[in-house]
Scaffold this motif. Structure first.
Motif, PDB file in Angstrom:
ATOM      1  N   LEU A  84      52.723  84.433  31.530  1.00 57.51           N
ATOM      2  CA  LEU A  84      52.072  83.321  32.413  1.00 57.51           C
ATOM      3  C   LEU A  84      50.782  83.350  31.924  1.00 57.51           C
ATOM      4  O   LEU A  84      49.819  82.216  31.593  1.00 57.51           O
ATOM      5  N   GLY A  85      49.979  84.585  32.096  1.00 55.83           N
ATOM      6  CA  GLY A  85      48.360  84.471  31.788  1.00 55.83           C
ATOM      7  C   GLY A  85      48.211  84.049  30.476  1.00 55.83           C
ATOM      8  O   GLY A  85      47.064  83.326  30.090  1.00 55.83           O
ATOM      9  N   VAL A  86      48.810  84.843  29.358  1.00 62.07           N
ATOM     10  CA  VAL A  86      48.575  84.710  28.067  1.00 62.07           C
ATOM     11  C   VAL A  86      48.832  83.148  27.752  1.00 62.07           C
ATOM     12  O   VAL A  86      48.248  82.308  27.022  1.00 62.07           O
ATOM     13  N   GLY A  87      50.092  82.455  28.189  1.00 59.72           N
ATOM     14  CA  GLY A  87      50.479  81.066  27.925  1.00 59.72           C
ATOM     15  C   GLY A  87      49.293  80.073  28.421  1.00 59.72           C
ATOM     16  O   GLY A  87      49.233  79.159  28.068  1.00 59.72           O
ATOM     17  N   ALA A  88      49.180  80.559  29.841  1.00 62.96           N
ATOM     18  CA  ALA A  88      48.030  79.609  30.286  1.00 62.96           C
ATOM     19  C   ALA A  88      46.684  79.722  29.511  1.00 62.96           C
ATOM     20  O   ALA A  88      45.952  78.469  29.343  1.00 62.96           O
ATOM     21  N   SER A  89      46.239  80.774  28.986  1.00 64.93           N
ATOM     22  CA  SER A  89      44.963  80.919  28.386  1.00 64.93           C
ATOM     23  C   SER A  89      45.256  80.025  26.943  1.00 64.93           C
ATOM     24  O   SER A  89      44.371  79.295  26.648  1.00 64.93           O
ATOM     25  N   ALA A  90      46.071  80.338  26.374  1.00 65.76           N
ATOM     26  CA  ALA A  90      46.636  79.567  25.296  1.00 65.76           C
ATOM     27  C   ALA A  90      46.559  77.884  25.450  1.00 65.76           C
ATOM     28  O   ALA A  90      45.999  77.147  24.766  1.00 65.76           O
ATOM     29  N   ALA A  91      47.417  77.619  26.581  1.00 68.70           N
ATOM     30  CA  ALA A  91      47.365  76.211  26.943  1.00 68.70           C
ATOM     31  C   ALA A  91      45.810  75.618  27.227  1.00 68.70           C
ATOM     32  O   ALA A  91      45.655  74.323  26.638  1.00 68.70           O
ATOM     33  N   VAL A  92      45.078  76.482  27.864  1.00 65.87           N
ATOM     34  CA  VAL A  92      43.791  75.854  28.174  1.00 65.87           C
ATOM     35  C   VAL A  92      42.832  75.393  26.684  1.00 65.87           C
ATOM     36  O   VAL A  92      42.263  74.667  26.627  1.00 65.87           O
ATOM     37  N   TYR A  93      43.246  76.553  25.718  1.00 62.61           N
ATOM     38  CA  TYR A  93      42.305  76.342  24.739  1.00 62.61           C
ATOM     39  C   TYR A  93      42.980  75.230  23.867  1.00 62.61           C
ATOM     40  O   TYR A  93      42.295  74.340  23.430  1.00 62.61           O
ATOM     41  N   LEU A  94      44.286  74.976  23.781  1.00 63.92           N
ATOM     42  CA  LEU A  94      44.918  73.972  23.164  1.00 63.92           C
ATOM     43  C   LEU A  94      44.573  72.864  23.830  1.00 63.92           C
ATOM     44  O   LEU A  94      44.331  71.794  22.864  1.00 63.92           O
ATOM     45  N   TRP A  95      44.303  72.599  24.861  1.00 60.68           N
ATOM     46  CA  TRP A  95      44.058  71.551  25.852  1.00 60.68           C
ATOM     47  C   TRP A  95      42.904  70.854  25.097  1.00 60.68           C
ATOM     48  O   TRP A  95      42.522  69.479  24.862  1.00 60.68           O
ATOM     49  N   HIS A  96      41.932  71.493  24.541  1.00 59.38           N
ATOM     50  CA  HIS A  96      40.566  71.080  24.131  1.00 59.38           C
ATOM     51  C   HIS A  96      40.359  71.300  22.909  1.00 59.38           C
ATOM     52  O   HIS A  96      39.449  71.078  22.096  1.00 59.38           O
ATOM     53  N   THR A  97      41.448  71.405  21.933  1.00 61.48           N
ATOM     54  CA  THR A  97      41.467  71.378  20.579  1.00 61.48           C
ATOM     55  C   THR A  97      42.628  70.586  20.093  1.00 61.48           C
ATOM     56  O   THR A  97      43.633  71.016  20.118  1.00 61.48           O
ATOM     57  N   ASP A  98      42.127  69.581  19.515  1.00 60.86           N
ATOM     58  CA  ASP A  98      43.027  68.422  18.869  1.00 60.86           C
ATOM     59  C   ASP A  98      43.594  68.828  17.536  1.00 60.86           C
ATOM     60  O   ASP A  98      42.910  69.075  16.667  1.00 60.86           O
ATOM     61  N   PRO A  99      44.987  69.476  17.654  1.00 68.30           N
ATOM     62  CA  PRO A  99      45.294  70.018  16.273  1.00 68.30           C
ATOM     63  C   PRO A  99      45.692  68.930  15.250  1.00 68.30           C
ATOM     64  O   PRO A  99      45.887  69.126  14.059  1.00 68.30           O
TER      65      PRO A  99
END
Length: 152
Positions: free
Chosen positions: A38-53
């Motif tokens: 959950l911690g790793v996934g949440a960190s990745a989600a926060v990063y991805l939220w601000h990074t438009d692929p």
């Protein structure tokens, strides 16, 4: 100390005995692993939220299969799909990777849910696919990869 001499508690010369984990240790291990995920996934989600692929030049892990062959693999578009789902754009997420969204998402959610319920209940859950199940998954992935590369 020679091999014939007795050893202290917990020390032996033979192979280690298999110890069945108790329900409490399984629960503890499940909570620990789920918390880490959950911690790793949440960190990745926060990063991805601000990074438009969808925009070029973003710092994201590229697909090694696409890099090597120029073709889309069955998982290509997964990062864009996750970004679009987090931003509520289901239609674009479907366009990014329809099979991943429709089949793999629910399958992974089901497996993780079963793992959590079993683990919190003190039981071990190890999902396994039969040979037929493996053939179905690989067949779907192959057909999807060929189809999306022919259409693209």
């Amino acid at each position: 100390m020679s091999p014939a001499e007795p050893r202290g508690p917990g020390e032996s010369w033979g192979p280690a005995e298999a110890v069945e984990p108790t329900g409490a240790s399984i629960r503890t291990r499940t909570v620990r692993r789920a918390s880490i995920a959950l911690g790793v996934g949440a960190s990745a989600a926060v990063y991805l939220w601000h990074t438009d692929p969808h925009q070029p030049g973003q710092l994201l892990i590229p697909c090694p299969f696409k890099w090597a062959t120029g073709l889309l693999c069955p998982l290509c578009g997964g990062t864009r799909m996750a970004y679009d789902l987090m931003h509520g754009d289901v239609v674009t997420a479907f366009h990014d990777n329809a099979v991943l969204l429709v089949l793999a998402g629910p399958a992974v959610a089901y497996a993780v849910g079963r793992w959590l319920v079993a683990g919190l209940g003190g039981r071990v859950y190890r999902p396994r696919l039969s040979a037929r199940g493996n053939a179905v998954v690989l067949g779907i992935a192959a057909v999807w990869m060929v189809a999306r590369n022919l259409v693209s």
